[in-house]
Enzyme design. Structure first.
Site, mmCIF file in Angstrom:
data_model
loop_
_atom_site.group_PDB
_atom_site.id
_atom_site.type_symbol
_atom_site.label_atom_id
_atom_site.label_comp_id
_atom_site.label_asym_id
_atom_site.label_seq_id
_atom_site.Cartn_x
_atom_site.Cartn_y
_atom_site.Cartn_z
ATOM 1 N N TYR A 142 -12.255 -5.392 8.935
ATOM 2 C CA TYR A 142 -12.457 -5.451 7.487
ATOM 3 C C TYR A 142 -11.179 -5.944 6.848
ATOM 4 C CZ TYR A 142 -13.264 -3.839 2.669
ATOM 5 O OH TYR A 142 -13.416 -3.761 1.311
ATOM 6 N N ASP A 232 -3.639 -8.584 9.747
ATOM 7 C CA ASP A 232 -3.957 -7.753 8.591
ATOM 8 C C ASP A 232 -3.454 -6.346 8.907
ATOM 9 O OD1 ASP A 232 -4.919 -6.213 6.598
ATOM 10 O OD2 ASP A 232 -6.985 -6.956 6.682
ATOM 11 N N LYS A 260 -1.997 -0.392 1.145
ATOM 12 C CA LYS A 260 -2.075 1.045 1.405
ATOM 13 C C LYS A 260 -0.683 1.699 1.404
ATOM 14 C CE LYS A 260 -6.743 0.835 2.949
ATOM 15 N NZ LYS A 260 -7.516 -0.027 3.795
HETATM 16 C C1 LIG Z 1 -8.265 -1.288 3.174
HETATM 17 C C2 LIG Z 1 -8.130 -2.576 3.864
HETATM 18 C C3 LIG Z 1 -8.160 -3.798 3.182
HETATM 19 C C4 LIG Z 1 -8.491 -3.886 1.723
HETATM 20 O O1 LIG Z 1 -7.522 -3.314 0.920
HETATM 21 P P1 LIG Z 1 -7.916 -2.931 -0.610
HETATM 22 O O2 LIG Z 1 -6.638 -2.441 -1.184
HETATM 23 O O3 LIG Z 1 -8.981 -1.889 -0.505
HETATM 24 O O4 LIG Z 1 -8.413 -4.176 -1.250
HETATM 25 C C5 LIG Z 1 -7.890 -4.946 3.886
HETATM 26 N N1 LIG Z 1 -7.641 -4.906 5.197
HETATM 27 C C6 LIG Z 1 -7.617 -3.763 5.905
HETATM 28 C C7 LIG Z 1 -7.304 -3.785 7.360
HETATM 29 C C8 LIG Z 1 -7.887 -2.568 5.262
HETATM 30 O O5 LIG Z 1 -7.911 -1.425 5.973
#
Ligand SMILES: *Cc1c(COP(=O)(O)O)cnc(C)c1O
Length: 421
Positions: A142, A232, A260
């Site tokens: 994701y 990511d 995060k």
């Molecule tokens: C949470 C998450 C996102 C999205 O971040 P948001 O701040 O919710 O837009 C993207 N990549 C990974 C791996 C994530 O866990």
């Protein structure tokens, strides 16, 4: 009806589904969502006054615990000097320096406000840099809620059993199973790909580690076929090590997305990487990227203080030890129940499947209804776990040995209680 359920009921009149992000609606588990009143350390208190040990931590950010006094203090202090300027500040320079010092592959960094933005901008930059259109993502990973990555995505997208999402345009997104290098190479042979975007440790289909050689293999394939490698690390950054998964596994991507933890619980994210690539960004280069609240002074203050707390000697060693301590307590319980588990650092998932999955389609075969009952049984025992089999739990550094015992005992009971509907 308890107050959480009443609030959920009322919210649905004015907010679609009653929530501002889909997984919060608890659709994949039994019962209504918990409405939060407050949180401190790893204790979450709901609208009815129930207390929980929080193993979600706002889906990752709260690694030093909620309402950490030093983080709260810098936010308060920053707020008295103004909450947004739309102009550069010295704090952004210092914070960028911290990030560059922390993350091995990052030479330059740009701040934005969410992980979604970070991956969106990183992909645009990769397309602009390589002059290629296609990107490749891995099934079950994701990367936020923008068009080109809502294909075969994990997290809430998987939870709601949609193949992607209606309304998205993503013609140039190729997908391959996680942990399968041959499938990636077949795509690269057939199509010029701008970038491979990957969670170096998957956390949005439960926690799934890269198999030995997988990340190194992606790096080699990118080099052979002229694609950029984008990690990511929105979830893994500052969690699996101070320098993220790339430090832990010793593999260097071209670009890195952060979010995060880096924002200390405020809306802040970042993307960065090799100087040569980052120099293509506006205003020095032609690739446009912008944000009114980017580098917001409250968020930068929270992020800087959080990173400072993470630099305390022994922080990650302690986090690893307590995570291993929970795994050691859970292993016999999980094995006895015929279930399985993956843990990487402080990311952990119990799978309702006898064999731990290595890719998304294997997670989809878990006993999801039983997971839903397990989740409610945990809540009833004061344990707040992610509300989907497709989400990893995140351990905060504040847990004590006593908490680990409490968690293991509660989870063991909840596993037993989940056997029959
Ligand atoms: C949470 C998450 C996102 C999205 O971040 P948001 O701040 O919710 O837009 C993207 N990549 C990974 C791996 C994530 O866990």
């Amino acid at each position: 009806m308890n107050r959480s359920s009443q609030l959920f009921h009322d919210s649905q009149r004015v907010i679609p589904g009653g929530v501002n992000s889909p997984v919060r609606a608890f659709k994949a588990v039994v019962g209504d969502p918990v409405f939060v009143q407050s949180a401190e350390g790893h204790t979450l208190i709901d609208a009815d006054g129930n207390r929980y040990i929080d193993l979600i931590g706002s889906w990752g950010p709260m690694i030093v615990g909620h309402a950490h006094p030093e983080v709260v203090a810098v936010i308060q202090e920053a707020a008295t000097r103004g909450t947004s300027y739309g102009a550069p500040t010295e704090a952004e320079l210092l914070f960028a320096q911290d990030i560059v010092d922390a993350v091995p592959s990052v030479e330059q960094v740009r701040l934005c406000s969410s992980g979604t933005e970070a991956t969106m901008h990183a992909l645009r930059l990769a397309r602009g840099f390589t002059g290629r259109d296609a990107i490749l993502k891995l099934d079950g990973c994701y990367h936020g809620a923008h068009d080109s990555v809502l294909v075969a995505a994990g997290s809430g997208v998987a939870t709601f059993a949609q193949p992607g999402s209606p309304g998205i345009i993503a013609p140039a997104t190729l997908t391959a199973p996680y942990n399968d290098l041959a499938a990636v190479e077949r795509h690269l042979q057939a199509t010029p790909v701008a970038a491979i975007l990957v969670e170096p440790v998957a956390g949005n289909m439960g926690c799934i580690p890269p198999q030995p050689g997988y990340l190194e293999g992606l790096r080699a394939l990118c080099d052979r076929y002229g694609a950029l490698l984008i990690f990511d690390e929105v979830m893994t950054g500052f969690r699996l090590a101070y320098g993220g998964a790339q430090e832990r596994f010793g593999v260097r991507p071209d670009l890195t997305c952060l979010g995060k933890i880096v924002g200390g619980g405020l809306p802040l994210a970042a993307f960065g990487g090799r100087r040569e690539i980052m120099q293509r960004l506006s205003p020095v280069g032609p690739v446009y990227q912008a944000g009114t609240l980017s580098g917001n002074p409250l968020a930068v203050a929270a992020g800087r203080k959080t990173l400072e707390l993470l630099r305390a000697p022994g922080f990650y060693e302690r986090l690893e030890a307590l995570s291993a301590g929970l795994e050691a307590r859970l292993s016999p319980i999980v094995a006895k129940a015929g279930l399985s588990m993956h843990r990487v650092g402080s990311m952990i998932t119990i799978y309702f499947s006898p064999v731990a999955p290595w890719r998304f389609d294997e997670v989809a075969r878990c006993d999801l209804p039983r997971f839903g009952r397990f989740h409610r049984a945990c809540l009833d025992r004061g344990i707040y776990l992610p509300c989907s089999q497709y989400e990893a739990a995140f351990l905060p550094a504040t847990l004590t040995d006593h908490d680990l015992d409490t968690l293991a005992a509660g989870i063991a009971e909840a596993i037993d209680a989940s056997v029959s509907p």
